[in-house]
Design an enzyme around this catalytic site. Sequence first.
Site, PDB file in Angstrom:
ATOM      1  N   ALA A 190       0.856  -1.204   0.000  1.00  0.00           N
ATOM      2  CA  ALA A 190       0.000   0.000   0.000  1.00  0.00           C
ATOM      3  C   ALA A 190       0.880   1.238   0.000  1.00  0.00           C
ATOM      4  N   GLY A 191       1.876   1.249  -0.903  1.00  0.00           N
ATOM      5  CA  GLY A 191       2.731   2.424  -1.066  1.00  0.00           C
ATOM      6  C   GLY A 191       2.154   3.294  -2.172  1.00  0.00           C
ATOM      7  N   GLU A 212      -0.868  -5.004   2.718  1.00  0.00           N
ATOM      8  CA  GLU A 212       0.279  -4.218   3.191  1.00  0.00           C
ATOM      9  C   GLU A 212       0.869  -4.881   4.434  1.00  0.00           C
ATOM     10  N   VAL A 246       2.332 -11.316   2.992  1.00  0.00           N
ATOM     11  CA  VAL A 246       2.085 -12.287   1.928  1.00  0.00           C
ATOM     12  C   VAL A 246       3.094 -13.424   2.073  1.00  0.00           C
ATOM     13  N   ALA A 277       3.894  -4.435  -5.801  1.00  0.00           N
ATOM     14  CA  ALA A 277       4.372  -3.037  -5.727  1.00  0.00           C
ATOM     15  C   ALA A 277       4.968  -2.808  -4.349  1.00  0.00           C
ATOM     16  N   VAL A 278       6.091  -3.506  -4.099  1.00  0.00           N
ATOM     17  CA  VAL A 278       6.710  -3.471  -2.767  1.00  0.00           C
ATOM     18  C   VAL A 278       7.988  -2.635  -2.753  1.00  0.00           C
ATOM     19  N   ARG A 280      11.155  -0.319  -5.139  1.00  0.00           N
ATOM     20  CA  ARG A 280      12.064  -0.466  -6.273  1.00  0.00           C
ATOM     21  C   ARG A 280      13.494  -0.521  -5.753  1.00  0.00           C
ATOM     22  N   ASP A 320      17.539   7.565  -9.256  1.00  0.00           N
ATOM     23  CA  ASP A 320      17.137   6.425  -8.426  1.00  0.00           C
ATOM     24  C   ASP A 320      18.294   5.504  -8.058  1.00  0.00           C
ATOM     25  N   HIS A 452      -8.901  34.996  -4.572  1.00  0.00           N
ATOM     26  CA  HIS A 452     -10.153  34.391  -4.124  1.00  0.00           C
ATOM     27  C   HIS A 452     -11.120  34.271  -5.302  1.00  0.00           C
TER      28      HIS A 452
HETATM   29  P1  FAD Z   1      14.924   5.715 -14.788  1.00  0.00           P
HETATM   30  O1  FAD Z   1      13.749   6.558 -15.109  1.00  0.00           O
HETATM   31  O2  FAD Z   1      14.702   4.338 -14.306  1.00  0.00           O
HETATM   32  O3  FAD Z   1      15.840   5.714 -16.078  1.00  0.00           O
HETATM   33  C1  FAD Z   1      17.004   4.998 -16.184  1.00  0.00           C
HETATM   34  C2  FAD Z   1      17.254   4.718 -17.656  1.00  0.00           C
HETATM   35  O4  FAD Z   1      18.543   4.174 -17.788  1.00  0.00           O
HETATM   36  C3  FAD Z   1      16.298   3.692 -18.251  1.00  0.00           C
HETATM   37  O5  FAD Z   1      15.814   4.140 -19.484  1.00  0.00           O
HETATM   38  C4  FAD Z   1      17.156   2.454 -18.433  1.00  0.00           C
HETATM   39  O6  FAD Z   1      16.733   1.636 -19.524  1.00  0.00           O
HETATM   40  C5  FAD Z   1      18.495   3.094 -18.699  1.00  0.00           C
HETATM   41  N1  FAD Z   1      19.642   2.235 -18.405  1.00  0.00           N
HETATM   42  C6  FAD Z   1      19.935   1.560 -17.270  1.00  0.00           C
HETATM   43  N2  FAD Z   1      21.114   0.936 -17.358  1.00  0.00           N
HETATM   44  C7  FAD Z   1      21.583   1.218 -18.594  1.00  0.00           C
HETATM   45  C8  FAD Z   1      22.762   0.873 -19.285  1.00  0.00           C
HETATM   46  N3  FAD Z   1      23.717   0.130 -18.704  1.00  0.00           N
HETATM   47  N4  FAD Z   1      22.930   1.328 -20.545  1.00  0.00           N
HETATM   48  C9  FAD Z   1      21.975   2.098 -21.139  1.00  0.00           C
HETATM   49  N5  FAD Z   1      20.849   2.462 -20.527  1.00  0.00           N
HETATM   50  C10 FAD Z   1      20.668   2.040 -19.266  1.00  0.00           C
HETATM   51  N6  FAD Z   1       8.202   9.741  -9.659  1.00  0.00           N
HETATM   52  C11 FAD Z   1       7.703  10.980  -9.534  1.00  0.00           C
HETATM   53  O7  FAD Z   1       8.447  11.893  -9.166  1.00  0.00           O
HETATM   54  N7  FAD Z   1       6.393  11.265  -9.813  1.00  0.00           N
HETATM   55  C12 FAD Z   1       5.531  10.301 -10.205  1.00  0.00           C
HETATM   56  O8  FAD Z   1       4.363  10.579 -10.450  1.00  0.00           O
HETATM   57  C13 FAD Z   1       6.017   8.982 -10.343  1.00  0.00           C
HETATM   58  N8  FAD Z   1       5.207   7.992 -10.736  1.00  0.00           N
HETATM   59  C14 FAD Z   1       5.697   6.734 -10.895  1.00  0.00           C
HETATM   60  C15 FAD Z   1       4.827   5.724 -11.270  1.00  0.00           C
HETATM   61  C16 FAD Z   1       5.293   4.433 -11.442  1.00  0.00           C
HETATM   62  C17 FAD Z   1       4.349   3.349 -11.861  1.00  0.00           C
HETATM   63  C18 FAD Z   1       6.676   4.160 -11.240  1.00  0.00           C
HETATM   64  C19 FAD Z   1       7.221   2.787 -11.461  1.00  0.00           C
HETATM   65  C20 FAD Z   1       7.542   5.153 -10.844  1.00  0.00           C
HETATM   66  C21 FAD Z   1       7.057   6.450 -10.658  1.00  0.00           C
HETATM   67  N9  FAD Z   1       7.889   7.486 -10.226  1.00  0.00           N
HETATM   68  C22 FAD Z   1       7.386   8.741 -10.069  1.00  0.00           C
HETATM   69  C23 FAD Z   1       9.318   7.264  -9.956  1.00  0.00           C
HETATM   70  C24 FAD Z   1      10.146   7.735 -11.156  1.00  0.00           C
HETATM   71  O9  FAD Z   1       9.735   7.036 -12.304  1.00  0.00           O
HETATM   72  C25 FAD Z   1      11.619   7.521 -10.901  1.00  0.00           C
HETATM   73  O10 FAD Z   1      11.997   8.165  -9.702  1.00  0.00           O
HETATM   74  C26 FAD Z   1      12.449   8.090 -12.040  1.00  0.00           C
HETATM   75  O11 FAD Z   1      12.105   7.500 -13.269  1.00  0.00           O
HETATM   76  C27 FAD Z   1      13.945   7.874 -11.788  1.00  0.00           C
HETATM   77  O12 FAD Z   1      14.660   8.461 -12.817  1.00  0.00           O
HETATM   78  P2  FAD Z   1      16.106   7.911 -13.234  1.00  0.00           P
HETATM   79  O13 FAD Z   1      16.502   8.721 -14.428  1.00  0.00           O
HETATM   80  O14 FAD Z   1      16.989   7.872 -12.072  1.00  0.00           O
HETATM   81  O15 FAD Z   1      15.870   6.407 -13.672  1.00  0.00           O
HETATM   82  P1  NAD Z   2       6.777   2.183  -1.773  1.00  0.00           P
HETATM   83  O1  NAD Z   2       8.031   2.090  -1.016  1.00  0.00           O
HETATM   84  O2  NAD Z   2       6.082   3.490  -1.917  1.00  0.00           O
HETATM   85  O3  NAD Z   2       5.692   1.186  -1.157  1.00  0.00           O
HETATM   86  C1  NAD Z   2       5.915  -0.175  -1.020  1.00  0.00           C
HETATM   87  C2  NAD Z   2       4.989  -0.693   0.066  1.00  0.00           C
HETATM   88  O4  NAD Z   2       5.044  -2.107   0.041  1.00  0.00           O
HETATM   89  C3  NAD Z   2       5.361  -0.236   1.461  1.00  0.00           C
HETATM   90  O5  NAD Z   2       4.240   0.260   2.119  1.00  0.00           O
HETATM   91  C4  NAD Z   2       5.894  -1.512   2.109  1.00  0.00           C
HETATM   92  O6  NAD Z   2       5.664  -1.557   3.501  1.00  0.00           O
HETATM   93  C5  NAD Z   2       5.103  -2.571   1.378  1.00  0.00           C
HETATM   94  N1  NAD Z   2       5.718  -3.893   1.358  1.00  0.00           N
HETATM   95  C6  NAD Z   2       7.033  -4.183   1.193  1.00  0.00           C
HETATM   96  N2  NAD Z   2       7.201  -5.526   1.191  1.00  0.00           N
HETATM   97  C7  NAD Z   2       5.982  -6.083   1.344  1.00  0.00           C
HETATM   98  C8  NAD Z   2       5.507  -7.408   1.406  1.00  0.00           C
HETATM   99  N3  NAD Z   2       6.325  -8.442   1.291  1.00  0.00           N
HETATM  100  N4  NAD Z   2       4.185  -7.607   1.572  1.00  0.00           N
HETATM  101  C9  NAD Z   2       3.321  -6.557   1.674  1.00  0.00           C
HETATM  102  N5  NAD Z   2       3.731  -5.272   1.629  1.00  0.00           N
HETATM  103  C10 NAD Z   2       5.038  -5.032   1.453  1.00  0.00           C
HETATM  104  O7  NAD Z   2       7.112   1.537  -3.206  1.00  0.00           O
HETATM  105  P2  NAD Z   2       6.289   1.489  -4.547  1.00  0.00           P
HETATM  106  O8  NAD Z   2       4.862   1.869  -4.320  1.00  0.00           O
HETATM  107  O9  NAD Z   2       6.613   0.184  -5.162  1.00  0.00           O
HETATM  108  O10 NAD Z   2       6.965   2.653  -5.372  1.00  0.00           O
HETATM  109  C11 NAD Z   2       8.363   2.561  -5.706  1.00  0.00           C
HETATM  110  C12 NAD Z   2       8.983   3.913  -5.810  1.00  0.00           C
HETATM  111  O11 NAD Z   2       8.457   4.623  -6.924  1.00  0.00           O
HETATM  112  C13 NAD Z   2       8.739   4.744  -4.575  1.00  0.00           C
HETATM  113  O12 NAD Z   2       9.987   5.063  -4.011  1.00  0.00           O
HETATM  114  C14 NAD Z   2       8.061   5.978  -5.031  1.00  0.00           C
HETATM  115  O13 NAD Z   2       8.658   7.114  -4.524  1.00  0.00           O
HETATM  116  C15 NAD Z   2       8.171   5.955  -6.550  1.00  0.00           C
HETATM  117  N6  NAD Z   2       6.864   6.360  -7.074  1.00  0.00           N
HETATM  118  C16 NAD Z   2       6.495   7.660  -6.917  1.00  0.00           C
HETATM  119  C17 NAD Z   2       5.247   8.068  -7.337  1.00  0.00           C
HETATM  120  C18 NAD Z   2       4.845   9.482  -7.135  1.00  0.00           C
HETATM  121  O14 NAD Z   2       5.722  10.309  -6.910  1.00  0.00           O
HETATM  122  N7  NAD Z   2       3.576   9.822  -7.213  1.00  0.00           N
HETATM  123  C19 NAD Z   2       4.362   7.172  -7.916  1.00  0.00           C
HETATM  124  C20 NAD Z   2       4.769   5.852  -8.036  1.00  0.00           C
HETATM  125  C21 NAD Z   2       6.032   5.460  -7.622  1.00  0.00           C
END
Ligand code: FAD
Ligand code: NAD
Length: 476
Positions: A190-191, A212, A246, A277-278, A280, A320, A452
């Site tokens: 439930a993240g 969660e 789980v 979704a536990v 990244r 990341d 306002h």
């Molecule tokens: P990434 O976006 O992961 O990019 C890394 C890139 O490097 C990738 O294209 C990968 O293919 C490439 N790469 C890796 N290794 C190599 C290699 N050796 N050679 C060539 N290419 C390589 N964050 C927010 O702030 N707001 C949100 O609303 C939000 N929503 C999200 C929703 C979901 C479903 C998910 C999964 C994540 C979300 N996030 C959100 C988190 C956000 O996506 C990440 O924090 C962000 O993408 C990180 O950016 P990054 O550039 O570090 O890595």
């Molecule tokens: P998260 O860390 O937000 O949530 C993961 C959740 O899974 C936590 O509450 C944790 O306690 C729970 N969990 C972990 N292991 C478990 C298990 N074995 N069984 C049940 N629950 C378990 O991670 P996420 O939702 O996977 O998102 C990953 C990353 O992507 C986050 O760091 C987040 O910042 C980023 N993200 C950001 C946005 C946004 O900015 N709106 C949106 C999506 C993702």
Amino acid sequence: MSDNKFDVVVIGAGPAGYPAAIRAGQNKLKVACVDEWKNFDGTYAFGGTCLNAGCIPSKALLESSELFQRAKDEFGIHGIKLGDIKLDLAAMQKRRASIVKTMTNGILALFKANGVVGIQGHGRMLPGNKVVVTGPDGSERTLEAKSVVLASGSTPILLKTVPHDGQYIVDSWNALEFDAVPARLGVIGAGVIGLELGSVWRRLGSEVTVLEALAQFLPMVDQTIAKEAQRHFKKQGLDIKLGAKVLSAAAKGGAVDVVYADAQGEHTLQVDKLVVAVGRRPFTEGLLADGTGVKVDQRGFIEVDEHCRTNVPNVWAVGDVVRGPMLAHKGKEEGVMVADLIAGGFGEVNYKVIPSVIYTAPEIAWVGQTEEEVKAGGRPYKVGTFPFAASGRARAMEAGQGMAKIVSAKDDDEVLGVHVIGPLAGELIAEAVLAMEYSASTEDIQRTIHAHPTLSEAIHEAALAVDKKAIDGMNR
Ligand code: FAD
Ligand code: NAD
């Protein structure tokens, strides 16, 4: 300089890597950005997780699904009568895909405009700041760089006892691309992802159960806000089971049996799809050849200092793949900082003032410390809240739920944290971020004129409430 010699090579074109490359180009450095991202349809694209499988596609579906829900439940209240409202998921998914394509193509245009050489392929760093790129056709090219920026991002954490198959047991990327609404959707975690994707599919008709492990809901969020959120999600029909560990899951006969344990004992839940979704983890597979000397910590993060320098001279890491919240905007600021530092300029990221947003309805956004953190730190503090129920604009939008909350220091009135649950909270928090960036006091916000009727008045009134001076609220 030869075609393979660069001032800067960036590995990864996500929201950390591509801004680093663009800013390096703006700084008149010769820069290449290498990325290997491949979509399910086999096409390569820049933009990383955020543009292809994260922020952008999830927000596209959140918007569409919210409109669907509002058309069904809310338009009648406005006096708008519609006929039978039907979901065309294929059209919704086509729109999502087209937004992603436009945005990722936009990076190509930005690269061109800023003189960045975008290279598709896998990048592997060798000792001596060389990067070998293996292209989609298997060909190899060796780039030489004065500086290398590692921005390889993150990947979903998988659970050993819950074997991912991409069809029934899936990750967040698969869950963004479902071609049918699962009747019963299970989500582990439930993240942020669990709540956003759980909301999307619930609005489109799934019965959603979120499991969660922790007993506390949204521990990183101010608990007044978290409790309010939990109440709304429950009312909406998201079945969030806390303290549910789980134990295993197995796909059979077109469904998934999930075994979990809570305080009451062991249970089995049957769902049609299960999203894991536990969290990244940093992604560094195949990134560093032997002998580069770049230090990676026990959890797989590349070690960096506050300016994103690794232990190897002229090698940097951002986004990341390094410590700190996994957020696109945090990575972007790190990328820009590093590109400016490489060019001999000034660069700094204020890690204390990074906003977070959860794009549910109501939306949740915050910056700075929660009340619990301030309390634990021992600094005397004061709190002001303002409910959206008392906001004319929120009422007009049929969105009078939630509140804005400000936590300030008692001694010098500095704003320590701002927490919002309500309409467009993610937009409202920008004011608080700017205020905190300038070390504003509550009085600074109190004396700032807010138009306002706007939602931003909630921040103004919450600031007034900190000193029991709210005009439109009850000074709680
Ligand atoms: P990434 O976006 O992961 O990019 C890394 C890139 O490097 C990738 O294209 C990968 O293919 C490439 N790469 C890796 N290794 C190599 C290699 N050796 N050679 C060539 N290419 C390589 N964050 C927010 O702030 N707001 C949100 O609303 C939000 N929503 C999200 C929703 C979901 C479903 C998910 C999964 C994540 C979300 N996030 C959100 C988190 C956000 O996506 C990440 O924090 C962000 O993408 C990180 O950016 P990054 O550039 O570090 O890595
Ligand atoms: P998260 O860390 O937000 O949530 C993961 C959740 O899974 C936590 O509450 C944790 O306690 C729970 N969990 C972990 N292991 C478990 C298990 N074995 N069984 C049940 N629950 C378990 O991670 P996420 O939702 O996977 O998102 C990953 C990353 O992507 C986050 O760091 C987040 O910042 C980023 N993200 C950001 C946005 C946004 O900015 N709106 C949106 C999506 C993702």
